[in-house]
Design an enzyme around this catalytic site. Sequence first.
Site, PDB file in Angstrom:
ATOM      1  CG  HIS A  64      -1.717   1.243   1.477  1.00 49.85           C
ATOM      2  ND1 HIS A  64      -3.287   1.251   1.288  1.00 49.85           N
ATOM      3  CD2 HIS A  64      -1.453   2.438   1.748  1.00 49.85           C
ATOM      4  CE1 HIS A  64      -3.418   2.438   1.556  1.00 49.85           C
ATOM      5  NE2 HIS A  64      -2.547   3.334   1.709  1.00 49.85           N
ATOM      6  CD  GLU A  65       1.604   3.597   3.632  1.00 56.01           C
ATOM      7  OE1 GLU A  65       1.784   4.677   3.289  1.00 56.01           O
ATOM      8  OE2 GLU A  65       0.479   3.045   4.092  1.00 56.01           O
ATOM      9  CG  HIS A  68       0.340   6.163  -0.842  1.00 57.16           C
ATOM     10  ND1 HIS A  68      -0.671   6.886  -1.349  1.00 57.16           N
ATOM     11  CD2 HIS A  68      -0.018   5.554   0.199  1.00 57.16           C
ATOM     12  CE1 HIS A  68      -1.886   6.590  -0.611  1.00 57.16           C
ATOM     13  NE2 HIS A  68      -1.448   5.757   0.428  1.00 57.16           N
TER      14      HIS A  68
HETATM   15 ZN   LIG Z   1      -2.363   5.162   2.160  1.00 60.75          ZN
END
Ligand SMILES: [Zn+2]
Length: 151
Positions: A64-65, A68
Amino acid sequence: MDLTKYVQAVSLEDFGKPFRHQAVWNRRLRTSGGRFFPHDGHLDFAPRILEEYGEALFRQIVRHELTHYHLYFEQKGYKHGDADFKKLLKEVDGLRYAPPPKQRTVHEYLCRECGQVFQRQRRINLERMRCGACGGRLKIREIGLKADDGG
Ligand SMILES: [Zn+2]
Ligand SMILES: [Zn+2]
Protein backbone atom coordinates in the site's frame (compact mmCIF):
# COMPACT_ATOMS: atom_id res chain seq x y z
CA MET A 1 14.09 -7.39 10.55
CA ASP A 2 15.98 -4.70 8.63
CA LEU A 3 12.92 -2.75 7.60
CA THR A 4 14.47 -0.76 4.76
CA LYS A 5 15.97 -3.93 3.26
CA TYR A 6 12.61 -5.66 3.59
CA VAL A 7 10.81 -2.82 1.79
CA GLN A 8 13.49 -2.84 -0.92
CA ALA A 9 12.88 -6.55 -1.47
CA VAL A 10 9.07 -6.18 -1.59
CA SER A 11 9.45 -3.30 -4.03
CA LEU A 12 11.61 -5.34 -6.40
CA GLU A 13 9.61 -8.54 -6.12
CA ASP A 14 6.09 -7.10 -6.24
CA PHE A 15 6.54 -3.90 -8.29
CA GLY A 16 9.68 -4.65 -10.29
CA LYS A 17 11.03 -1.26 -9.21
CA PRO A 18 13.64 -0.21 -6.65
CA PHE A 19 12.83 1.53 -3.36
CA ARG A 20 15.53 4.17 -2.89
CA HIS A 21 14.58 5.78 0.42
CA GLN A 22 14.31 4.86 4.09
CA ALA A 23 11.65 2.86 5.94
CA VAL A 24 11.32 3.31 9.70
CA TRP A 25 9.14 1.91 12.46
CA ASN A 26 6.67 4.28 14.06
CA ARG A 27 4.95 3.02 17.20
CA ARG A 28 2.64 6.00 17.32
CA LEU A 29 0.74 4.88 14.21
CA ARG A 30 -2.35 3.21 15.60
CA THR A 31 -5.20 3.10 13.10
CA SER A 32 -3.03 3.20 9.98
CA GLY A 33 -0.42 0.62 9.11
CA GLY A 34 1.99 2.98 7.43
CA ARG A 35 2.53 6.43 6.04
CA PHE A 36 4.29 7.92 3.01
CA PHE A 37 6.14 11.23 3.31
CA PRO A 38 6.41 12.86 -0.15
CA HIS A 39 8.80 15.62 1.02
CA ASP A 40 11.66 13.20 1.72
CA GLY A 41 10.35 9.94 0.28
CA HIS A 42 10.55 7.91 3.47
CA LEU A 43 7.96 5.46 4.76
CA ASP A 44 6.74 4.86 8.30
CA PHE A 45 5.32 1.51 9.38
CA ALA A 46 3.43 0.47 12.48
CA PRO A 47 5.20 -2.48 14.16
CA ARG A 48 1.86 -3.57 15.61
CA ILE A 49 0.78 -4.86 12.18
CA LEU A 50 3.70 -7.27 12.03
CA GLU A 51 3.42 -8.17 15.71
CA GLU A 52 -0.36 -8.71 15.73
CA TYR A 53 -1.10 -9.98 12.20
CA GLY A 54 2.13 -11.49 10.88
CA GLU A 55 4.34 -11.02 7.85
CA ALA A 56 1.85 -11.86 5.05
CA LEU A 57 -0.53 -9.10 6.07
CA PHE A 58 2.30 -6.70 6.86
CA ARG A 59 3.58 -7.20 3.31
CA GLN A 60 0.19 -6.02 1.98
CA ILE A 61 0.56 -2.86 4.05
CA VAL A 62 4.06 -2.36 2.62
CA ARG A 63 2.56 -2.69 -0.87
CA HIS A 64 0.00 0.00 0.00
CA GLU A 65 2.69 2.49 1.00
CA LEU A 66 4.87 1.52 -1.97
CA THR A 67 1.88 2.21 -4.23
CA HIS A 68 1.82 5.80 -2.91
CA TYR A 69 5.60 5.93 -3.24
CA HIS A 70 6.06 4.75 -6.81
CA LEU A 71 3.09 6.67 -8.22
CA TYR A 72 4.28 9.87 -6.56
CA PHE A 73 7.75 9.66 -8.11
CA GLU A 74 6.22 8.76 -11.47
CA GLN A 75 4.03 11.86 -11.18
CA LYS A 76 0.82 9.86 -11.35
CA GLY A 77 -2.22 9.98 -9.10
CA TYR A 78 -0.77 8.75 -5.80
CA LYS A 79 -3.61 9.60 -3.42
CA HIS A 80 -6.30 7.23 -2.13
CA GLY A 81 -9.04 8.69 -4.34
CA ASP A 82 -6.98 8.63 -7.57
CA ALA A 83 -7.74 6.08 -10.31
CA ASP A 84 -4.01 5.31 -10.71
CA PHE A 85 -3.75 4.50 -7.01
CA LYS A 86 -6.78 2.20 -6.97
CA LYS A 87 -5.62 0.37 -10.09
CA LEU A 88 -2.03 -0.26 -8.98
CA LEU A 89 -3.06 -1.21 -5.44
CA LYS A 90 -5.33 -3.87 -6.89
CA GLU A 91 -2.64 -5.15 -9.26
CA VAL A 92 -0.10 -5.70 -6.48
CA ASP A 93 -2.74 -6.99 -4.02
CA GLY A 94 -2.15 -4.25 -1.49
CA LEU A 95 -4.39 -3.69 1.48
CA ARG A 96 -6.75 -0.71 1.30
CA TYR A 97 -7.33 -0.40 5.05
CA ALA A 98 -5.12 -1.45 7.91
CA PRO A 99 -6.79 -3.91 10.28
CA PRO A 100 -7.87 -2.34 13.56
CA PRO A 101 -5.54 -2.42 16.56
CA LYS A 102 -6.14 -5.40 18.78
CA GLN A 103 -6.48 -3.09 21.71
CA ARG A 104 -6.35 -4.49 25.18
CA THR A 105 -8.63 -2.87 27.66
CA VAL A 106 -6.76 -1.37 30.54
CA HIS A 107 -8.62 -1.61 33.81
CA GLU A 108 -8.12 1.43 35.91
CA TYR A 109 -8.85 1.48 39.62
CA LEU A 110 -9.25 4.43 41.91
CA CYS A 111 -8.89 4.40 45.70
CA ARG A 112 -12.07 5.67 47.34
CA GLU A 113 -10.08 7.01 50.28
CA CYS A 114 -6.90 8.66 48.97
CA GLY A 115 -7.57 8.89 45.22
CA GLN A 116 -4.53 6.80 44.24
CA VAL A 117 -4.94 5.40 40.69
CA PHE A 118 -3.84 1.88 39.63
CA GLN A 119 -3.82 0.27 36.20
CA ARG A 120 -3.99 -3.48 35.61
CA GLN A 121 -4.37 -5.57 32.44
CA ARG A 122 -6.67 -7.98 34.27
CA ARG A 123 -9.69 -7.44 36.43
CA ILE A 124 -8.96 -7.65 40.11
CA ASN A 125 -11.22 -8.74 42.96
CA LEU A 126 -12.50 -5.53 44.51
CA GLU A 127 -13.62 -7.37 47.65
CA ARG A 128 -10.10 -8.59 48.38
CA MET A 129 -7.84 -5.96 46.89
CA ARG A 130 -7.10 -2.83 48.87
CA CYS A 131 -5.19 0.34 48.08
CA GLY A 132 -1.46 -0.20 48.49
CA ALA A 133 -0.97 3.33 49.76
CA CYS A 134 -3.65 3.65 52.45
CA GLY A 135 -5.52 0.34 52.65
CA GLY A 136 -8.72 1.94 51.40
CA ARG A 137 -11.30 0.29 49.14
CA LEU A 138 -10.99 0.57 45.37
CA LYS A 139 -13.49 1.28 42.65
CA ILE A 140 -13.13 0.46 38.96
CA ARG A 141 -12.99 2.76 36.01
CA GLU A 142 -12.30 1.27 32.53
CA ILE A 143 -10.34 3.04 29.85
CA GLY A 144 -9.23 2.07 26.35
CA LEU A 145 -5.99 2.89 24.57
CA LYS A 146 -6.02 5.96 22.40
CA ALA A 147 -5.64 5.81 18.63
CA ASP A 148 -4.46 8.37 16.08
CA ASP A 149 -4.90 8.38 12.34
CA GLY A 150 -2.81 8.55 9.21
CA GLY A 151 -2.51 7.09 5.76
ZN1 LIG B 1 -2.48 5.23 2.11
ZN1 LIG C 1 -5.74 4.80 49.08
